[in-house]
Design an enzyme around this catalytic site. Structure first.
Site, PDB file in Angstrom:
ATOM      1  N   LYS A 194       0.847  -1.197   0.000  1.00 23.61           N
ATOM      2  CA  LYS A 194       0.000   0.000   0.000  1.00 23.61           C
ATOM      3  C   LYS A 194       0.881   1.245   0.000  1.00 23.61           C
ATOM      4  CE  LYS A 194      -1.775   2.900   2.798  1.00 23.61           C
ATOM      5  NZ  LYS A 194      -1.707   4.142   1.996  1.00 23.61           N
ATOM      6  N   GLY A 247       7.314   5.053   8.040  1.00 25.89           N
ATOM      7  CA  GLY A 247       6.434   6.207   8.194  1.00 25.89           C
ATOM      8  C   GLY A 247       6.592   6.792   9.577  1.00 25.89           C
ATOM      9  N   SER A 248       5.526   7.387  10.086  1.00 29.08           N
ATOM     10  CA  SER A 248       5.619   8.080  11.364  1.00 29.08           C
ATOM     11  C   SER A 248       5.602   7.094  12.532  1.00 29.08           C
ATOM     12  CB  SER A 248       4.468   9.070  11.502  1.00 29.08           C
ATOM     13  OG  SER A 248       3.243   8.378  11.478  1.00 29.08           O
ATOM     14  N   THR A 249       6.173   7.517  13.639  1.00 28.02           N
ATOM     15  CA  THR A 249       6.182   6.691  14.844  1.00 28.02           C
ATOM     16  C   THR A 249       4.752   6.419  15.316  1.00 28.02           C
ATOM     17  OG1 THR A 249       8.378   7.428  15.473  1.00 28.02           O
ATOM     18  CG2 THR A 249       6.951   6.685  17.263  1.00 28.02           C
ATOM     19  N   GLY A 252       3.341   3.748  13.214  1.00 27.19           N
ATOM     20  CA  GLY A 252       4.064   2.509  13.519  1.00 27.19           C
ATOM     21  C   GLY A 252       3.484   1.816  14.750  1.00 27.19           C
ATOM     22  N   GLU A 270      10.166   1.073  10.436  1.00 32.48           N
ATOM     23  CA  GLU A 270      11.188   2.117  10.266  1.00 32.48           C
ATOM     24  C   GLU A 270      10.448   3.434  10.408  1.00 32.48           C
ATOM     25  OE1 GLU A 270      12.976   5.059   9.268  1.00 32.48           O
ATOM     26  OE2 GLU A 270      13.010   4.380   7.181  1.00 32.48           O
ATOM     27  N   CYS A 304      13.691  10.680   6.695  1.00 34.47           N
ATOM     28  CA  CYS A 304      13.591  10.234   8.095  1.00 34.47           C
ATOM     29  C   CYS A 304      14.917  10.380   8.822  1.00 34.47           C
ATOM     30  CB  CYS A 304      13.084   8.800   8.162  1.00 34.47           C
ATOM     31  SG  CYS A 304      13.964   7.696   7.077  1.00 34.47           S
TER      32      CYS A 304
HETATM   33  P1  NDP Z   1       2.165   8.297   8.037  1.00 34.34           P
HETATM   34  O1  NDP Z   1       2.960   7.544   9.012  1.00 34.34           O
HETATM   35  O2  NDP Z   1       0.790   8.718   8.402  1.00 34.34           O
HETATM   36  O3  NDP Z   1       2.055   7.495   6.655  1.00 34.34           O
HETATM   37  C1  NDP Z   1       2.893   6.432   6.260  1.00 34.34           C
HETATM   38  C2  NDP Z   1       2.054   5.310   5.665  1.00 34.34           C
HETATM   39  O4  NDP Z   1       1.163   4.805   6.667  1.00 34.34           O
HETATM   40  C3  NDP Z   1       1.169   5.765   4.513  1.00 34.34           C
HETATM   41  O5  NDP Z   1       1.074   4.740   3.543  1.00 34.34           O
HETATM   42  C4  NDP Z   1      -0.147   5.986   5.209  1.00 34.34           C
HETATM   43  O6  NDP Z   1      -1.258   5.933   4.363  1.00 34.34           O
HETATM   44  C5  NDP Z   1      -0.176   4.864   6.205  1.00 34.34           C
HETATM   45  N1  NDP Z   1      -1.105   5.126   7.294  1.00 34.34           N
HETATM   46  C6  NDP Z   1      -1.474   6.326   7.798  1.00 34.34           C
HETATM   47  N2  NDP Z   1      -2.375   6.166   8.798  1.00 34.34           N
HETATM   48  C7  NDP Z   1      -2.579   4.835   8.913  1.00 34.34           C
HETATM   49  C8  NDP Z   1      -3.409   4.047   9.748  1.00 34.34           C
HETATM   50  N3  NDP Z   1      -4.205   4.585  10.660  1.00 34.34           N
HETATM   51  N4  NDP Z   1      -3.383   2.704   9.601  1.00 34.34           N
HETATM   52  C9  NDP Z   1      -2.588   2.150   8.657  1.00 34.34           C
HETATM   53  N5  NDP Z   1      -1.807   2.845   7.827  1.00 34.34           N
HETATM   54  C10 NDP Z   1      -1.788   4.171   7.953  1.00 34.34           C
HETATM   55  O7  NDP Z   1       2.969   9.566   7.594  1.00 34.34           O
HETATM   56  P2  NDP Z   1       2.341  10.923   7.046  1.00 34.34           P
HETATM   57  O8  NDP Z   1       2.317  10.828   5.609  1.00 34.34           O
HETATM   58  O9  NDP Z   1       1.059  11.284   7.673  1.00 34.34           O
HETATM   59  O10 NDP Z   1       3.421  11.933   7.578  1.00 34.34           O
HETATM   60  C11 NDP Z   1       3.337  12.417   8.926  1.00 34.34           C
HETATM   61  C12 NDP Z   1       4.688  12.501   9.550  1.00 34.34           C
HETATM   62  O11 NDP Z   1       5.263  11.203   9.629  1.00 34.34           O
HETATM   63  C13 NDP Z   1       5.704  13.296   8.780  1.00 34.34           C
HETATM   64  O12 NDP Z   1       5.573  14.647   9.003  1.00 34.34           O
HETATM   65  C14 NDP Z   1       6.981  12.722   9.314  1.00 34.34           C
HETATM   66  O13 NDP Z   1       7.274  13.325  10.548  1.00 34.34           O
HETATM   67  C15 NDP Z   1       6.645  11.276   9.517  1.00 34.34           C
HETATM   68  N6  NDP Z   1       7.066  10.460   8.358  1.00 34.34           N
HETATM   69  C16 NDP Z   1       8.196   9.725   8.469  1.00 34.34           C
HETATM   70  C17 NDP Z   1       8.638   9.015   7.386  1.00 34.34           C
HETATM   71  C18 NDP Z   1       9.871   8.204   7.441  1.00 34.34           C
HETATM   72  O14 NDP Z   1      10.499   7.978   6.406  1.00 34.34           O
HETATM   73  N7  NDP Z   1      10.254   7.672   8.586  1.00 34.34           N
HETATM   74  C19 NDP Z   1       7.963   9.026   6.107  1.00 34.34           C
HETATM   75  C20 NDP Z   1       6.735   9.772   6.105  1.00 34.34           C
HETATM   76  C21 NDP Z   1       6.344  10.473   7.197  1.00 34.34           C
HETATM   77  P3  NDP Z   1      -1.870   7.333   3.839  1.00 34.34           P
HETATM   78  O15 NDP Z   1      -0.827   7.949   3.027  1.00 34.34           O
HETATM   79  O16 NDP Z   1      -3.025   6.924   3.066  1.00 34.34           O
HETATM   80  O17 NDP Z   1      -2.225   8.126   5.065  1.00 34.34           O
END
Ligand code: NDP
Length: 498
Positions: A194, A247-249, A252, A270, A304
């Site tokens: 996804k 993605g975000s903590t 996670g 991660e 990140c």
């Molecule tokens: P998220 O952690 O929300 O998104 C990462 C992935 O998780 C996306 O595919 C997202 O889908 C999915 N996701 C979001 N909410 C859920 C949920 N409730 N259940 C399952 N999957 C979910 O990151 P954001 O895009 O909202 O960014 C927010 C913050 O996260 C950034 O400002 C940054 O601080 C951090 N971040 C860190 C990253 C890294 O590389 N470590 C990468 C991206 C963000 P969808 O896109 O549809 O919401």
């Protein structure tokens, strides 16, 4: 002409105008609409224009994708191919990615705003390289025979897990997908991917290229959609064996909960970072400034492992601040299709609002050295100036929280111990950098830094050969390197008496 480094803005614009977007869900080797018929808009953050509308996958589509992945896994069309056979297919995929670098780079650039010059020289060639590296590694790893002795033969083998769910972010859409897919597929798993809602287009094209390379139907499924429905459905699915996430903590932690409340699938995370960059007075200060600017302004700071906290010895603080302000002046954002631009827009207006909220709080908590403003261009206001703060309270939000934008904080220290205490005072532990010419100091400081990777006299050192991942709330499990295979395989013992 395919030398992307020679492409002009007009070349990229012409190619962008000719692009065909793949905008359906990819299940069982076919492009299909969402079961609900729902769609969502993919917006170019550089202009605010709608690129295309994309099928919005939900729980029913995740069900179909997981069922397809399960069928493919159980009948052995991929999982029981020999490692050498899987290698051949993945090498063909790497070659196809190389042939399609301009297109894949444009998809990421248009979808989330990164510079096309970076996407075409770093992200897309990187994706090909990572597929190639994992493909080439997989038929060179031997299994084990336990030293039982006697008339016993205990074989310890690595076996694929089954169905892997991968949920990836928008900052490096193609590469984050690749970091999960390459080892997951090389080890023989089937995958449901996804992509982030902001950046689904390159993953959908990648699925098509994988099919062209000979990956059997059902082995890779891509379900674009929103986190709260498609992402959650994957995280909670009872027939998914392993969930890998970047993605975000905060999200996670949700995946850990989803697993605990469903089938206890393995979860590998991660998540974010707030990486410190320690500058000692004996360092090459110009090189440190150049790389520190790269470390925070590359990819608009949406990285990140971005070096978002500079910790500099008090004796050289003013000269480092001056150097960094000069480099920030060179890093102004512009059209991501223009090879002369130094940064693009942030991923979307909502994220730009978040980053501007951090900047407003920084203005209250310390001294703004430069930047701090939002820029509007081409009907988009997602551009943010490279921004530097100093003289900050240690509890300032800009010091403690991941901003994920082009915002650097500079703090000072007087002793090595103080520098280490400041560096490690964070819930995150993904990456860190140290600048010094003193080898003893480089090693002792590296030993004491909490981080998955410590870079000495550089920033963000990374390769297919070295594991990438964090400690503390930056997550656990490693992408890249031979160790990435651990996440996608289980050790299985077969014991024979003879
Ligand atoms: P998220 O952690 O929300 O998104 C990462 C992935 O998780 C996306 O595919 C997202 O889908 C999915 N996701 C979001 N909410 C859920 C949920 N409730 N259940 C399952 N999957 C979910 O990151 P954001 O895009 O909202 O960014 C927010 C913050 O996260 C950034 O400002 C940054 O601080 C951090 N971040 C860190 C990253 C890294 O590389 N470590 C990468 C991206 C963000 P969808 O896109 O549809 O919401």
């Amino acid at each position: 002409m395919n030398d992307v480094t020679q492409f002009t803005r007009a070349d990229w614009q012409a190619r962008a105008a000719a692009l065909r977007f793949r905008n359906q869900i990819w299940i069982d080797g076919r492009a299909v609409p969402a079961a609900s018929g729902a769609r969502f808009e993919s917006v170019n953050p550089a202009t605010g224009a709608v690129l295309t509308d994309v099928a919005r996958g939900g729980a029913e589509d995740i069900d179909r994708a997981v069922a397809s992945a399960r069928r493919a896994f159980e009948d052995g069309r991929w999982s029981r191919k020999t490692p050498a056979e899987r290698k051949e297919v993945l090498l063909r995929l790497a070659a196809l990615i190389r042939e399609n670098v301009p297109e894949l780079a444009l998809l990421d650039s248009l979808d989330m705003g990164k510079l096309v010059k970076d996407a075409s020289t770093i992200d897309a060639p990187g994706s090909a390289h990572f597929f190639q590296w994992h493909a080439e590694a997989i038929d060179k790893i031997y299994d084990e025979i336990a030293p039982t002795g006697g008339r016993d033969l205990a074989m310890v083998r690595r076996v694929p897990l089954g169905v892997v769910g991968a949920v990836v972010p928008w900052n490096f859409p193609l590469d984050m997908a690749t970091w999960k897919l390459a080892p997951a597929l090389a080890t023989g798993n089937s995958v449901v991917l996804k992509p982030a809602e902001q950046s689904p287009l390159s993953a959908l094209r990648l699925a098509e290229l994988a099919a062209e390379a000979g990956l059997p139907d059902g082995v890779l499924n891509v379900v674009p959609g929103f986190g709260e429905d498609a992402g959650q459905a994957l995280g909670r699915h009872a027939d998914v064996d392993c969930l890998v996430f970047t993605g975000s903590t905060a999200v996670g932690k949700m995946f850990q909960r989803y697993a605990g409340e469903s089938n206890m699938k393995q979860v590998w995370l991660e998540t974010g970072g707030k990486s410190p960059n320690l500058i000692f007075p004996d360092a090459d200060l110009d090189a440190a400034a150049d790389m520190a600017a790269f470390g925070i302004f590359f990819n608009q700071g949406e990285v990140c492992s971005a070096n978002s906290r500079m910790l500099v010895h008090a004796s050289i603080a003013e000269e480092m601040i001056e150097r960094m302000a000069a480099r920030a002046a060179q890093a102004q954002p512009g059209d991501p299709l223009d090879p002369a631009s130094a940064m693009g827009p942030l991923v979307d207006r909502k994220h730009a609002d978040t980053v501007m909220g951090f900047i407003a709080s920084g203005k209250q908590a310390g001294r703004l050295v430069c930047g701090g403003e939002r820029i509007a261009r081409d009907a988009s206001d997602a551009y943010v100036q490279p921004t530097i703060f100093t003289d900050l309270r240690p509890d300032a939000r800009v010091v403690r929280e991941e901003i994920f934008g082009p915002v650097l904080t500079i703090q000072t220290f007087k002793t090595e111990d103080e520098a280490l205490a400041m560096a490690n005072d964070s819930p995150y532990a993904l990456a860190a950098s140290v600048w010094t010419r003193d080898l003893g100091r480089a090693l002792s400081v590296s030993d004491r830094l909490n981080a998955g990777t410590v870079s000495v006299n550089t920033v963000d050192a990374l390769s297919a050969m070295t594991p990438f991942g964090g400690m503390k709330q930056s997550g656990f499990g490693r992408d890249l390197s031979i160790h990435s295979f651990d996440k996608y395989s289980a050790l299985k013992t077969t014991w024979i008496k003879y």
